[in-house]
Design a protein around this motif. Structure first.
Motif, PDB file in Angstrom:
ATOM      1  N   PHE A  23       1.077  -0.660   0.170  1.00 25.12           N
ATOM      2  CA  PHE A  23       0.008   0.160  -0.316  1.00 25.12           C
ATOM      3  C   PHE A  23       1.140   1.064  -0.237  1.00 25.12           C
ATOM      4  O   PHE A  23       0.646   2.249   0.830  1.00 25.12           O
ATOM      5  N   ARG A  33      -5.619   5.274   0.980  1.00 22.56           N
ATOM      6  CA  ARG A  33      -6.619   4.620   1.874  1.00 22.56           C
ATOM      7  C   ARG A  33      -6.766   5.656   3.402  1.00 22.56           C
ATOM      8  O   ARG A  33      -7.847   5.525   3.158  1.00 22.56           O
ATOM      9  N   SER A  34      -5.990   6.503   3.442  1.00 20.40           N
ATOM     10  CA  SER A  34      -6.253   7.463   4.755  1.00 20.40           C
ATOM     11  C   SER A  34      -6.428   9.280   4.071  1.00 20.40           C
ATOM     12  O   SER A  34      -7.005  10.140   5.146  1.00 20.40           O
ATOM     13  N   ARG A 204       7.850   5.250  11.392  1.00 20.38           N
ATOM     14  CA  ARG A 204       7.683   3.952  11.646  1.00 20.38           C
ATOM     15  C   ARG A 204       9.336   4.258  11.899  1.00 20.38           C
ATOM     16  O   ARG A 204      10.239   4.184  11.174  1.00 20.38           O
ATOM     17  N   GLU A 220       0.264   7.296   5.042  1.00 20.83           N
ATOM     18  CA  GLU A 220      -0.408   6.598   5.392  1.00 20.83           C
ATOM     19  C   GLU A 220       0.722   5.636   5.512  1.00 20.83           C
ATOM     20  O   GLU A 220       1.677   5.539   4.332  1.00 20.83           O
ATOM     21  N   PRO A 221       0.956   4.490   5.993  1.00 24.57           N
ATOM     22  CA  PRO A 221       1.400   3.141   5.813  1.00 24.57           C
ATOM     23  C   PRO A 221       2.047   2.554   4.525  1.00 24.57           C
ATOM     24  O   PRO A 221       0.361   2.481   4.253  1.00 24.57           O
ATOM     25  N   ASP A 223       2.694  -0.523   4.558  1.00 25.70           N
ATOM     26  CA  ASP A 223       1.450  -1.777   4.725  1.00 25.70           C
ATOM     27  C   ASP A 223       0.557  -2.262   5.685  1.00 25.70           C
ATOM     28  O   ASP A 223       1.211  -1.078   6.892  1.00 25.70           O
ATOM     29  N   ASP A 224       0.791  -2.923   6.023  1.00 30.82           N
ATOM     30  CA  ASP A 224      -0.478  -3.975   7.842  1.00 30.82           C
ATOM     31  C   ASP A 224       0.592  -4.125   8.598  1.00 30.82           C
ATOM     32  O   ASP A 224      -0.013  -4.619   9.615  1.00 30.82           O
ATOM     33  N   TRP A 228       4.230   0.644  13.047  1.00 27.60           N
ATOM     34  CA  TRP A 228       2.748   2.453  12.609  1.00 27.60           C
ATOM     35  C   TRP A 228       2.702   3.167  13.902  1.00 27.60           C
ATOM     36  O   TRP A 228       1.520   2.714  14.652  1.00 27.60           O
TER      37      TRP A 228
END
Length: 252
Positions: A23, A33-34, A204, A220-221, A223-224, A228
């Protein structure tokens, strides 16, 4: 709005930071996504990076979407760096297009990006712009709100302000003029300064001590994975490879 990213750490391929994360910034050009304002970021992109032994960064900027540039794919695969700032652009209505309007903006060792907008620009911000000498106004790299923000930050840096102070003072000045959105990102290749003012930001860190330590500051990150940390709105972030400090950023 836009999406942006800054990195300090061990030398890695640019693609490892921008393209490979599921992502990451590359994907955020079409599927963020954010993002709170806008849906895609296809109005240009740019990458600035530092080579060992040279404090002045190189830049690669284009006016189209990052995924449409085949030359960038090769560059991202082979160029390695210890410090980087990159952005994908969603243009503000009424602002110029073209390569010169894409972040990162640069001067000397500095790279800069603005994720946000100045609603009512340029008229509503004439008092803020009046603080710049005419020569600096004439030197704006593009007719955009972000170029004005960068000129105000650079004016303070050249006057001797610390990076965090230059960002914070600029945010306060512009926020007093209207409902500005001012997530700013600044690096000289050894430290990162950033603000949150109207959109998301995360950081991070990795490794321990100096050797092997790294820091990522992102809209925004990518990855998941774990680690973070979201930065609260209206904050100032100062980071280097050894740590991150976050402070409240209050209006004037």
């Amino acid at each position: 709005m836009c999406r942006h990213l800054a990195y300090l750490g061990d030398a890695v391929p640019i693609g490892q930071l921008l393209v490979e994360p599921p992502f990451g910034l590359y994907r955020q050009s079409w599927a963020p996504r954010s993002q709170r304002y806008g849906t895609v970021n296809v109005d240009g992109f740019g990458v600035g990076w530092y080579a060992d032994g040279d404090e002045v960064p190189a830049r690669y900027r284009r006016s189209g979407p990052i995924w449409a540039d085949r030359s960038f794919a090769d560059l991202a695969r082979v160029v390695r760096t210890r410090a980087l700032l990159a952005a994908v652009r969603s243009a503000t209505e009424g602002c110029a297009d073209g390569e010169n309007a894409a972040a990162p903006f640069a001067a000397g060792p500095w790279l800069f990006s603005h994720n946000g907008a100045l609603p009512g620009w340029p008229e509503r911000y004439d008092k803020a712009a009046a603080a710049l000498p005419p020569a600096e106004l004439l030197a704006l790299e593009a007719r955009t709100d972000s170029a004005l923000v960068w000129a105000l930050v650079l004016h303070r840096l050249r006057a001797g302000a610390a990076p965090g102070d230059a960002l914070a003072d600029t945010v306060r000045t512009l926020a007093a003029c209207g409902e500005a959105r001012l997530n700013l990102l600044l690096t000289d290749g050894t430290s990162i300064a950033a603000t949150t003012w109207g959109d998301t930001l995360f950081h991070r860190t990795g490794g321990t001590g100096t050797d092997g330590a790294s820091v990522l500051v992102v809209s925004e990150p990518g990855d998941d994975g774990p680690g973070w940390i979201p930065v609260p709105d209206h904050s100032l972030l100062i980071a280097d490879r050894n740590g991150v400090d976050v402070h409240p950023l209050r209006p004037s």
